[in-house]
Design a protein around this motif. Structure first.
Motif, PDB file in Angstrom:
ATOM      1  N   LEU A 225       0.824  -1.201   0.000  1.00 39.15           N
ATOM      2  CA  LEU A 225       0.000   0.000   0.000  1.00 39.15           C
ATOM      3  C   LEU A 225       0.862   1.256   0.000  1.00 39.15           C
ATOM      4  O   LEU A 225       0.527   2.252  -0.646  1.00 39.15           O
ATOM      5  N   VAL A 226       1.979   1.213   0.735  1.00 40.01           N
ATOM      6  CA  VAL A 226       2.909   2.349   0.730  1.00 40.01           C
ATOM      7  C   VAL A 226       3.463   2.559  -0.679  1.00 40.01           C
ATOM      8  O   VAL A 226       3.560   3.696  -1.166  1.00 40.01           O
ATOM      9  N   ALA A 227       3.834   1.450  -1.349  1.00 38.74           N
ATOM     10  CA  ALA A 227       4.376   1.559  -2.708  1.00 38.74           C
ATOM     11  C   ALA A 227       3.336   2.135  -3.660  1.00 38.74           C
ATOM     12  O   ALA A 227       3.653   3.020  -4.484  1.00 38.74           O
ATOM     13  N   LEU A 228       2.100   1.662  -3.568  1.00 40.46           N
ATOM     14  CA  LEU A 228       1.047   2.150  -4.456  1.00 40.46           C
ATOM     15  C   LEU A 228       0.756   3.628  -4.194  1.00 40.46           C
ATOM     16  O   LEU A 228       0.686   4.432  -5.138  1.00 40.46           O
ATOM     17  N   ALA A 229       0.580   3.976  -2.921  1.00 44.79           N
ATOM     18  CA  ALA A 229       0.298   5.376  -2.588  1.00 44.79           C
ATOM     19  C   ALA A 229       1.462   6.278  -2.987  1.00 44.79           C
ATOM     20  O   ALA A 229       1.266   7.395  -3.492  1.00 44.79           O
ATOM     21  N   GLY A 230       2.695   5.796  -2.781  1.00 39.52           N
ATOM     22  CA  GLY A 230       3.861   6.582  -3.167  1.00 39.52           C
ATOM     23  C   GLY A 230       3.938   6.786  -4.669  1.00 39.52           C
ATOM     24  O   GLY A 230       4.234   7.894  -5.148  1.00 39.52           O
ATOM     25  N   GLY A 231       3.674   5.726  -5.420  1.00 35.45           N
ATOM     26  CA  GLY A 231       3.699   5.833  -6.884  1.00 35.45           C
ATOM     27  C   GLY A 231       2.664   6.821  -7.396  1.00 35.45           C
ATOM     28  O   GLY A 231       2.954   7.665  -8.257  1.00 35.45           O
ATOM     29  N   LEU A 232       1.436   6.746  -6.866  1.00 35.27           N
ATOM     30  CA  LEU A 232       0.385   7.669  -7.300  1.00 35.27           C
ATOM     31  C   LEU A 232       0.677   9.099  -6.855  1.00 35.27           C
ATOM     32  O   LEU A 232       0.308  10.056  -7.551  1.00 35.27           O
ATOM     33  N   SER A 233       1.348   9.256  -5.707  1.00 34.27           N
ATOM     34  CA  SER A 233       1.750  10.597  -5.263  1.00 34.27           C
ATOM     35  C   SER A 233       2.763  11.198  -6.233  1.00 34.27           C
ATOM     36  O   SER A 233       2.711  12.398  -6.546  1.00 34.27           O
ATOM     37  N   ILE A 234       3.689  10.372  -6.707  1.00 32.99           N
ATOM     38  CA  ILE A 234       4.671  10.833  -7.697  1.00 32.99           C
ATOM     39  C   ILE A 234       3.962  11.235  -8.982  1.00 32.99           C
ATOM     40  O   ILE A 234       4.278  12.270  -9.596  1.00 32.99           O
ATOM     41  N   PHE A 235       2.993  10.429  -9.409  1.00 35.46           N
ATOM     42  CA  PHE A 235       2.205  10.749 -10.598  1.00 35.46           C
ATOM     43  C   PHE A 235       1.487  12.086 -10.426  1.00 35.46           C
ATOM     44  O   PHE A 235       1.524  12.955 -11.311  1.00 35.46           O
ATOM     45  N   GLY A 236       0.843  12.254  -9.266  1.00 34.91           N
ATOM     46  CA  GLY A 236       0.107  13.488  -9.013  1.00 34.91           C
ATOM     47  C   GLY A 236       1.004  14.704  -8.926  1.00 34.91           C
ATOM     48  O   GLY A 236       0.678  15.772  -9.465  1.00 34.91           O
ATOM     49  N   LEU A 237       2.156  14.572  -8.246  1.00 36.50           N
ATOM     50  CA  LEU A 237       3.076  15.700  -8.103  1.00 36.50           C
ATOM     51  C   LEU A 237       3.597  16.161  -9.455  1.00 36.50           C
ATOM     52  O   LEU A 237       3.633  17.365  -9.748  1.00 36.50           O
ATOM     53  N   ALA A 238       4.020  15.208 -10.306  1.00 34.35           N
ATOM     54  CA  ALA A 238       4.525  15.568 -11.631  1.00 34.35           C
ATOM     55  C   ALA A 238       3.434  16.263 -12.451  1.00 34.35           C
ATOM     56  O   ALA A 238       3.713  17.245 -13.156  1.00 34.35           O
TER      57      ALA A 238
END
Length: 572
Positions: A225-238
């Motif tokens: 869940l940390v990996a998924l949330a982190g990946g989507l956070s990177i997507f959103g930030l970019a």
């Protein structure tokens, strides 16, 4: 409350049916994503389901989220060593190749449909990227393993060409909506901003995510869940910073999947499942969104555009992009044919609808029809075309029980379990003098549900279970010894690589004396590796062949960039 229960019940039935349909489609060779599209259309307003779904904004949100998850998983599953032979050609295909494909397709569409040239190029950009995730799901479901040069090129292209198609689509929509002033500067600035920020945020975000996961002490189930949330956070930030979120999340997945990380096995298994769920949900939703009766008026137009895309634009783009890398013609033909269109073009076709562009509805229907044609024509023929072009190699990956061991401060290790069968090499060949790699330790030898007190490696029988502790680098050697081959006879090691195994440093002159080969003067003093490299004139991979009179040399094993072993086949 009754409505809620019914939605849960019927929704779960649809999901279960979609997953179970993979069993049938695997046997028939039907593209699974095509099945999900048709299920969605059957559930839609003009199908038995009668569900009305016209929320473009919601479809865009869900489609973008699903695509981000799929790209993150694709990045994690791309091994960094595939970059050795696939990075440069894949980047060419993902950038220049997309532009060429979009340009040729768009020019034809503008001429045939008699529309504004920029609107035609917008259509070309929307269908410009391939969906290699669908390609590899087909190849793997049929047990087909490609030569690394082809496989790695397609795999890397799949994650990096979507951002380029998205960039072209957004730029063309901005130009259509906001005018044509300073067009060249607008395109250049948008490209630098989106790709530069996307790459920077993706790489730094991926490194930060690995750092975070390796320092967290939480329940094993929370790491995925940390990996998924982190990946989507990177997507959103970019995306918030006006960069390419899709490029960012793919690169983040690439970093996460290729660096040592605790609980990696849980993260990988979870994301395999969630990416499959995202694909199912996305294609069901896109099937719901389309109105089938609106497809027939554009059928002829879509057929012609699809024909130009599949038979002209993609092959020409592949030929031009792979020209500097000396790909054999068979590989160029296959890469050109594997231009499978999937969810990305349909998601991109929503952008003109959101922007309120005229003829956006027509573009959406044409794109949807083109995707269906691509899935049916190309998706159904990928496996036979690969075999006709002789691009398959003996499988190197096998489904056995493996558990990664997270031992702090120690090298990466795996506990591997093998069940021996009659056609397992050590049993079939009755080997009694094989040697295990130095790092491998035998943990247990089980026979008839009993752990043998003495670990007698020279007494291995069908039905035995063998448990070994090994480094991931040694797994290919262990598979070769202990996995029963399910490959057809044509892909058996003896049939494919030949009767004899030679070292790459063996002298060509010695081989010439034994088999009477007539070699040019320039070959004297060369090793087998040097001779093959000189004749191939491209980066070698396992399965590359070189005919020398009555003998065929086959690259059998690579060690980084070096040819470690060569198979020798005698002509019969």
């Amino acid at each position: 409350m009754d409505l809620t229960n019914q939605i849960i019940f019927f929704g779960s039935l649809i999901l279960l049916g979609s997953v179970l349909s993979s069993v049938i489609t695997r046997r028939l060779g039907v593209p699974l994503l095509l099945v999900f599209l048709f299920i969605g259309m059957l559930l839609g307003e003009q199908g038995p389901g009668g569900i009305e779904f016209e929320d473009i904004q919601m479809a865009h949100l869900f489609g973008s989220l699903a695509l981000a998850i799929i790209l993150f998983d694709g990045g994690m599953r791309t091994p960094i060593d595939s970059f050795r032979v696939g990075l440069r050609p894949a980047l060419g295909l993902a950038t220049i190749g997309v532009i060429i494909t979009a340009g040729i397709t768009g020019a034809f569409a503008a001429w045939w449909l008699e529309i504004n040239w920029m609107l035609g190029f917008l259509l070309g950009a929307i269908v410009g990227s391939t969906d290699a995730a669908a390609v590899f799901s087909l190849l793997h479901s049929r047990g087909l393993e490609l030569k690394q040069r082809v496989g790695s090129t397609l795999e890397i292209e799949s994650g990096s060409n979507d951002p380029m198609a998205i960039f072209l689509t957004i730029v063309l929509i901005e130009l259509l909506v906001g005018g044509h002033g300073n067009m060249g500067l607008t395109v250049l600035w948008e490209f630098i901003r989106q790709m530069g920020l996307g790459a920077l945020v993706g790489i730094l975000g991926g490194l930060g995510l690995v750092w975070l996961i390796n320092r967290l002490e939480i329940s094993q189930g929370f790491y995925p869940l940390v990996a998924l949330a982190g990946g989507l956070s990177i997507f959103g930030l970019a995306s918030v910073l006006q960069g390419s979120g899709f490029l960012a999340i793919y690169l983040a997945g690439l970093v996460v999947g290729n660096r040592p990380m605790q609980a990696a096995q849980y993260v990988n298994r979870f994301h395999d499942g969630i990416a499959s769920l995202a694909q199912i949900g996305m294609f069901l939703m896109l099937g719901l969104l389309v109105t089938p009766s609106e497809l027939m008026p554009v059928a002829v137009d879509a057929l012609l555009i699809a024909a130009v895309l599949i038979l002209v634009a993609r092959p020409l783009a592949v030929w031009l992009c792979l020209l500097p890398f000396n790909f054999p013609w068979r590989e160029q033909v296959f890469v050109g044919w594997v231009g499978l269109r999937g969810a990305v073009p349909i998601i991109l076709a929503l952008f003109p609808l959101l922007a309120g562009i005229e003829a956006a509805g027509m573009l959406f229907n044409i794109v949807f029809f083109v995707v269906i044609i691509s899935l049916m024509v190309q998706g159904w023929t990928i496996t036979p075309v690969a075999r006709w072009l002789r691009l398959e190699v003996p499988p190197t990956t096998h489904m056995v029980q493996r558990v990664e061991l997270d031992i702090p401060g120690q090298q990466e290790l795996e506990l591997v379990a093998y069940r021996l069968a009659e056609n397992t090499p050590v049993v079939r060949e009755k080997w009694t003098s094989f040697t295990l790699p130095r790092s491998v330790r035998v943990v247990a030898h089980v026979r008839d549900k009993v752990i043998l007190e003495t670990l007698d490696m020279l007494d291995l029988r069908a039905g035995d279970y063998l448990y070994l502790l090994a480094s991931p680098d040694d797994l290919k050697v262990l598979d070769r010894l202990f996995v029963a081959s399910s490959a057809p006879e044509r892909l058996s090691e003896r049939k494919f690589f030949g009767e004899f195994v030679l070292n790459g440093y063996a002298k060509v002159e010695d081989l010439s004396l034994i088999y009477g080969l007539k070699l040019p003067e320039s070959a004297k003093g060369m090793t087998l590796e040097e001779f093959i490299l000189d004749r191939l004139n491209t980066q070698p991979v396992v399965g590359d062949r070189l005919q020398c009179g009555e003998v065929e040399l086959v690259v059998r094993e690579m060690a980084a960039d070096r040819i470690a072993r060569v198979g020798l086949k005698l002509s019969r």
